[in-house]
Design a protein around this motif. Structure first.
Motif, short mmCIF file in Angstrom:
data_model
loop_
_atom_site.label_atom_id
_atom_site.label_comp_id
_atom_site.label_asym_id
_atom_site.label_seq_id
_atom_site.Cartn_x
_atom_site.Cartn_y
_atom_site.Cartn_z
N ARG A 50 0.84 -1.19 0.00
CA ARG A 50 0.00 0.00 0.00
C ARG A 50 0.88 1.25 0.00
NH1 ARG A 50 -5.06 -1.23 4.18
NH2 ARG A 50 -5.92 -2.99 2.98
N PRO A 51 0.69 2.14 -0.98
CA PRO A 51 1.56 3.32 -1.06
C PRO A 51 1.63 4.15 0.21
CG PRO A 51 0.34 3.06 -3.10
CD PRO A 51 -0.21 2.02 -2.14
N GLU A 61 8.84 7.56 -2.59
CA GLU A 61 7.40 7.48 -2.71
C GLU A 61 7.08 6.50 -3.84
OE1 GLU A 61 6.22 11.47 -3.48
OE2 GLU A 61 6.61 12.15 -1.43
N SER A 63 3.96 4.68 -6.35
CA SER A 63 2.62 4.48 -6.88
C SER A 63 2.63 3.14 -7.60
CB SER A 63 2.22 5.61 -7.83
OG SER A 63 3.12 5.68 -8.92
N ASP A 65 0.24 -0.06 -9.68
CA ASP A 65 -0.90 -0.82 -10.21
C ASP A 65 -0.64 -2.27 -9.83
OD1 ASP A 65 -2.91 -2.02 -11.62
OD2 ASP A 65 -2.21 -1.40 -13.61
N THR A 85 10.29 4.47 -13.27
CA THR A 85 9.18 3.53 -13.36
C THR A 85 9.71 2.12 -13.51
OG1 THR A 85 9.01 3.78 -15.76
CG2 THR A 85 7.64 5.22 -14.41
#
Length: 300
Positions: A50-51, A61, A63, A65, A85
């Motif tokens: 969970r971010p 930090e 993010s 999917d 990414t």
């Protein structure tokens, strides 16, 4: 090389029960670290996926999917760039979360262990000599993770002095040993590579003793080793490079390049004709690099 968890004097024992390095295909290295956590797998899963939870202990930090093939993004606070990414490779709740991060791959496996869990991190990467930086960084992060799981504030001391980094280097002993290489022109090269724990300017000052060398000048003693002759300086670019002749067909070269986290990466080489005493050079330069690294722990 596997860690020895019963040596309580080792600061690397405070977080992970074991740690090891292994060589992978394609010249890559896998760092494997395990820790028992006093919380069930589902609770640990939520803390590592969970971010909002990741933001409290992970080094950036995140993010995500959360599905195989989903995109994962990393952004360091204060960095104005677009961030990095990767792709989620595994998302098997509450057992396995794995993803790519640039050219690296991270796998977090959670297995039941009594009333708690065992968390196994496998970090696979190309920069073998960055392993101690990665290991010390993950120890700090997973210590923070345990505090998040306990529901208290996160209060983790960063390894700013480099003590933890050096403890992992001692564990992964192969990283402190040099090697002998062919030079391609019939000669031999003794090569050491080591991540250092202070800025390049500090390392340079330790090596020069505060007296800046010039081309043609005598070599400052900090750049020399026992039983290795030292001719005049042939190339110097402070605070990144110094070279000198030790033999009509040989050179000693100190280079301070870009490192991982703590400071510069030292690459130290001695080249010479086939038949020169490479065994003696390995011993002499290992002792000199260890002396330098120990002195840097106390340097400002």
């Amino acid at each position: 090389m596997t860690a020895h968890p019963n040596d309580s004097s080792d600061p690397a024992d405070e977080s992970f029960a074991s740690s090891s390095l292994s060589a992978e295909s394609g010249g890559r290295t896998a760092l494997r670290m395990e820790r028992r956590l006093a919380h069930p797998p589902q609770r640990v899963w939520e803390a590592i996926t969970r971010p909002a939870n990741l933001a409290r202990w992970f080094p950036s930090e995140v993010s995500v999917d959360l599905r195989p093939g989903g995109e994962i993004g990393f952004h360091f606070p204060g960095d104005s760039g677009p961030g990095m990414t990767g792709k989620v490779t595994d998302a098997d709740e509450p057992r396995l979360f794995a993803f790519t991060w640039s050219e690296d791959h991270l796998s977090w496996e959670i297995t039941p262990d009594g009333d708690g869990s065992r968390l196994t991190l496998v970090h696979t990467f190309g920069d073998r000599f960055g392993a101690a930086s990665f290991a010390s960084g993950w120890q700090v992060c997973v210590t923070a993770l345990a505090q998040v799981l306990a529901g208290g504030p996160v209060d983790v001391e960063q390894d700013r002095r480099g003590t933890l980094h050096e403890a992992y280097l001692a564990r992964f002993g192969e990283l402190t040993r040099g090697r002998v290489e062919e030079t391609g022109d019939g000669g031999l090269r003794v090569r050491f590579e080591r991540q250092l724990v202070r800025p390049a300017e500090t390392v340079w000052s330790q090596l020069t003793g505060g007296v800046e060398p010039l081309t043609g000048s005598p070599v400052p003693p900090g750049f020399t080793a026992d039983n290795v002759p030292a001719g005049p300086v042939t190339d110097v670019r402070a605070p990144r490079l110094l070279a000198y002749a030790w033999h009509p067909e040989g050179e000693v070269r100190w280079e301070l390049g870009t490192g991982t986290g703590h400071g510069p990466r030292l690459v130290l080489t001695q080249t010479g004709p086939r038949g020169f005493d490479t065994d003696g050079a390995l011993v002499a330069w290992r002792a000199r690099v260890e002396e330098l690294a120990a002195g840097l722990l106390d340097a400002e």
